[in-house]
Design a protein around this motif. Structure first.
Motif, PDB file in Angstrom:
ATOM      1  N   GLY A  23      -4.448 -13.752   5.577  1.00 28.91           N
ATOM      2  CA  GLY A  23      -4.443 -13.473   7.059  1.00 28.91           C
ATOM      3  C   GLY A  23      -3.765 -12.030   7.563  1.00 28.91           C
ATOM      4  O   GLY A  23      -3.982 -11.801   8.721  1.00 28.91           O
ATOM      5  N   ASN A  24      -2.980 -11.732   6.659  1.00 32.06           N
ATOM      6  CA  ASN A  24      -2.120 -10.554   6.848  1.00 32.06           C
ATOM      7  C   ASN A  24      -2.425  -9.495   5.801  1.00 32.06           C
ATOM      8  O   ASN A  24      -1.582  -8.181   5.886  1.00 32.06           O
ATOM      9  N   LYS A  25      -3.639  -9.572   5.197  1.00 39.52           N
ATOM     10  CA  LYS A  25      -4.081  -8.667   4.161  1.00 39.52           C
ATOM     11  C   LYS A  25      -4.150  -7.248   4.641  1.00 39.52           C
ATOM     12  O   LYS A  25      -3.754  -6.328   3.907  1.00 39.52           O
ATOM     13  N   GLU A  26      -4.490  -7.112   5.882  1.00 39.33           N
ATOM     14  CA  GLU A  26      -4.933  -5.583   6.369  1.00 39.33           C
ATOM     15  C   GLU A  26      -3.479  -4.963   6.616  1.00 39.33           C
ATOM     16  O   GLU A  26      -3.061  -3.730   6.245  1.00 39.33           O
ATOM     17  N   ALA A  27      -2.454  -5.806   7.281  1.00 39.15           N
ATOM     18  CA  ALA A  27      -1.239  -5.169   7.571  1.00 39.15           C
ATOM     19  C   ALA A  27      -0.246  -4.925   6.262  1.00 39.15           C
ATOM     20  O   ALA A  27       0.304  -3.977   6.197  1.00 39.15           O
ATOM     21  N   PHE A  28      -0.458  -5.876   5.435  1.00 38.11           N
ATOM     22  CA  PHE A  28       0.103  -5.597   3.972  1.00 38.11           C
ATOM     23  C   PHE A  28      -0.316  -4.381   3.238  1.00 38.11           C
ATOM     24  O   PHE A  28       0.385  -3.641   2.836  1.00 38.11           O
ATOM     25  N   GLY A  29      -1.528  -4.155   3.486  1.00 34.76           N
ATOM     26  CA  GLY A  29      -2.069  -3.227   2.689  1.00 34.76           C
ATOM     27  C   GLY A  29      -1.752  -1.720   3.088  1.00 34.76           C
ATOM     28  O   GLY A  29      -1.543  -0.595   2.263  1.00 34.76           O
ATOM     29  N   ARG A  30      -1.458  -1.784   4.649  1.00 34.08           N
ATOM     30  CA  ARG A  30      -0.857  -0.487   5.174  1.00 34.08           C
ATOM     31  C   ARG A  30       0.292   0.051   4.670  1.00 34.08           C
ATOM     32  O   ARG A  30       0.786   1.113   4.614  1.00 34.08           O
ATOM     33  N   GLN A  31       0.916  -1.147   4.159  1.00 32.18           N
ATOM     34  CA  GLN A  31       2.353  -0.951   3.495  1.00 32.18           C
ATOM     35  C   GLN A  31       2.356  -1.024   1.933  1.00 32.18           C
ATOM     36  O   GLN A  31       3.632  -1.330   1.537  1.00 32.18           O
ATOM     37  N   GLY A  32       1.438  -0.884   1.371  1.00 34.64           N
ATOM     38  CA  GLY A  32       1.200  -0.647  -0.337  1.00 34.64           C
ATOM     39  C   GLY A  32       1.285  -2.245  -0.784  1.00 34.64           C
ATOM     40  O   GLY A  32       1.645  -2.588  -1.800  1.00 34.64           O
ATOM     41  N   ILE A  33       1.337  -3.460  -0.144  1.00 34.22           N
ATOM     42  CA  ILE A  33       1.286  -4.601  -0.558  1.00 34.22           C
ATOM     43  C   ILE A  33      -0.189  -5.174  -0.770  1.00 34.22           C
ATOM     44  O   ILE A  33      -0.984  -5.289   0.265  1.00 34.22           O
ATOM     45  N   SER A  34      -0.438  -5.722  -1.963  1.00 34.88           N
ATOM     46  CA  SER A  34      -1.918  -6.233  -2.079  1.00 34.88           C
ATOM     47  C   SER A  34      -2.024  -7.766  -2.388  1.00 34.88           C
ATOM     48  O   SER A  34      -0.954  -8.265  -3.013  1.00 34.88           O
ATOM     49  N   VAL A  35      -2.921  -8.377  -1.818  1.00 34.80           N
ATOM     50  CA  VAL A  35      -2.864  -9.938  -1.898  1.00 34.80           C
ATOM     51  C   VAL A  35      -4.532  -9.993  -2.601  1.00 34.80           C
ATOM     52  O   VAL A  35      -5.597 -10.151  -1.865  1.00 34.80           O
ATOM     53  N   ALA A 191       9.330 -13.060   2.796  1.00 33.93           N
ATOM     54  CA  ALA A 191       9.968 -12.641   1.599  1.00 33.93           C
ATOM     55  C   ALA A 191       9.013 -12.404   0.433  1.00 33.93           C
ATOM     56  O   ALA A 191       9.221 -11.658  -0.527  1.00 33.93           O
ATOM     57  N   LEU A 192       7.934 -13.043   0.375  1.00 35.72           N
ATOM     58  CA  LEU A 192       6.583 -12.587  -0.277  1.00 35.72           C
ATOM     59  C   LEU A 192       6.281 -11.313  -0.220  1.00 35.72           C
ATOM     60  O   LEU A 192       5.991 -10.519  -1.061  1.00 35.72           O
ATOM     61  N   ALA A 193       6.192 -10.754   1.343  1.00 35.69           N
ATOM     62  CA  ALA A 193       6.039  -9.470   1.476  1.00 35.69           C
ATOM     63  C   ALA A 193       6.759  -8.597   0.840  1.00 35.69           C
ATOM     64  O   ALA A 193       6.545  -7.285   0.546  1.00 35.69           O
ATOM     65  N   GLY A 194       8.071  -8.753   0.710  1.00 35.07           N
ATOM     66  CA  GLY A 194       9.215  -8.032   0.162  1.00 35.07           C
ATOM     67  C   GLY A 194       9.974  -7.438   1.389  1.00 35.07           C
ATOM     68  O   GLY A 194       9.797  -7.467   2.595  1.00 35.07           O
ATOM     69  N   PRO A 195      11.226  -6.974   0.885  1.00 29.81           N
ATOM     70  CA  PRO A 195      12.316  -6.537   1.869  1.00 29.81           C
ATOM     71  C   PRO A 195      11.821  -5.119   2.740  1.00 29.81           C
ATOM     72  O   PRO A 195      12.202  -5.031   3.513  1.00 29.81           O
ATOM     73  N   GLY A 196      10.895  -4.749   2.059  1.00 33.15           N
ATOM     74  CA  GLY A 196      10.385  -3.357   2.423  1.00 33.15           C
ATOM     75  C   GLY A 196       9.236  -3.377   3.796  1.00 33.15           C
ATOM     76  O   GLY A 196       8.962  -2.581   4.506  1.00 33.15           O
ATOM     77  N   TYR A 197       8.918  -4.676   3.862  1.00 30.53           N
ATOM     78  CA  TYR A 197       7.775  -4.887   4.837  1.00 30.53           C
ATOM     79  C   TYR A 197       8.290  -4.821   6.199  1.00 30.53           C
ATOM     80  O   TYR A 197       9.268  -5.355   6.463  1.00 30.53           O
ATOM     81  N   GLU A 198       7.747  -4.201   7.171  1.00 31.25           N
ATOM     82  CA  GLU A 198       8.054  -4.086   8.266  1.00 31.25           C
ATOM     83  C   GLU A 198       6.713  -4.195   9.206  1.00 31.25           C
ATOM     84  O   GLU A 198       5.897  -3.616   9.105  1.00 31.25           O
ATOM     85  N   GLY A 199       6.919  -5.225  10.258  1.00 32.59           N
ATOM     86  CA  GLY A 199       5.731  -5.443  11.181  1.00 32.59           C
ATOM     87  C   GLY A 199       5.581  -6.766  11.457  1.00 32.59           C
ATOM     88  O   GLY A 199       6.273  -7.645  10.844  1.00 32.59           O
TER      89      GLY A 199
END
Length: 291
Positions: A23-35, A191-199
């Motif tokens: 459900g957050n795949k698009e937002a994650f993808g913009r910050q280099g996080i793949s699901v 936490a899964l998204a990582g410490p660098g995730y903002e949003g």
């Protein structure tokens, strides 16, 4: 690359964590996080673990696996979720241990993906309910064999974690209690998204549906929106207060009809579980998410 493995346990979030990640795949993808979708990797890892029983990984194994998983997607952090990384629910309790394959498989992942950051995320459950869940899901003729090897004092999650630390010391470990997940769901996702995730995150109250009335959830969201400066622990406290007030009667009750599993067994394992949680929280090299 950061490779994140969410490994269950079985009978914890029932797939809802992966759905929240998607459900957050698009937002994650913009910050280099793949699901990636599970169809890309679940069978792939099963076949890889089987192959590693007879031969070491090929020098290009990591590159081949990452290419297959990402399928031309570019990412710095990859989040993979499967409750079967350490075997099926049949192997959740073997030889008097929780997930005896956990430590060797994490060691294999470290060997395959050498030079990359490996992280493991896992929910633990009260053995008083987890053991019956596992036993009721397997054939009757195997239950006595499994329980015959169990020493309640040795069947602990902390023992599993110690084995992982021993065999795969470079893995970053994050653990939480499944019983706490409605109160800490958003923190688990972050936490899964990582410490660098903002949003922002979608679905931070996803686990409250079915436990709390719709009116309670709406009021909780409104309260949190009006108080953006709350700490994680304050958010958990507020959520618990709303849950106490707007809980749906009987929503969190679980009927476990396992012959011979009585209140005495529940009390013994629950007491051991509380001590086990304390032992895990005291581990300096484990991140424990608590309300």
């Amino acid at each position: 690359m950061q490779l994140v493995f969410h490994t269950g346990a079985h009978f914890s979030d029932e797939g809802r964590l992966f759905k929240s990640l998607v459900g957050n795949k698009e937002a994650f993808g913009r910050q280099g996080i793949s699901v990636p979708g599970p169809s890309r990797y679940r069978r792939l890892f099963k076949e890889t673990f089987a192959a590693l029983e007879t031969a070491p990984p090929a020098p290009d194994a990591a590159e081949i696996l990452i290419d297959a998983i990402l399928d031309d997607e570019v990412a710095e952090r990859v989040v993979l979720s499967s409750e079967h990384f350490f075997g099926t629910h049949w192997s959740a309790i073997l030889g008097g241990q929780f997930y005896p394959l956990a430590a060797p498989r994490m060691a294999q992942l470290c060997e395959i993906f050498r030079g990359n950051q490996i992280e493991m995320f896992m929910a633990i459950r009260n053995p008083a309910s987890f053991i019956p869940k596992v036993l009721l899901s397997i054939p009757d003729n195997r239950r006595a064999e499994i329980m015959g090897a169990v020493d309640p004092g040795e069947l602990t999650w902390s023992n599993m974690i110690r084995q992982i630390r021993l065999m795969a010391p470079g893995v970053k470990l994050t653990v939480w209690c499944n019983e706490d997940t409605p109160l800490i769901w958003g923190r688990i996702l972050r936490a899964l998204a990582g410490p660098g995730y903002e949003g922002p995150l979608n679905g931070e109250q996803a686990l409250l549906w079915g436990l709390m009335s719709r009116a309670g959830i709406v009021r909780l969201r409104d309260y949190l929106a009006r108080n953006p400066g709350l700490t994680d622990h304050q958010i958990s406290d507020v959520t618990l207060s709303f849950l106490d007030k707007y809980a749906i009667d009987g929503a969190d009750e679980e009927e476990l009809e396992l012959p011979g599993w009585d209140e005495d067994a529940v009390d013994v394992y629950s007491e051991l579980y509380n001590a086990d949680i304390d032992a895990i929280e005291a581990m300096s090299d484990v991140t424990f998410i608590a309300p």
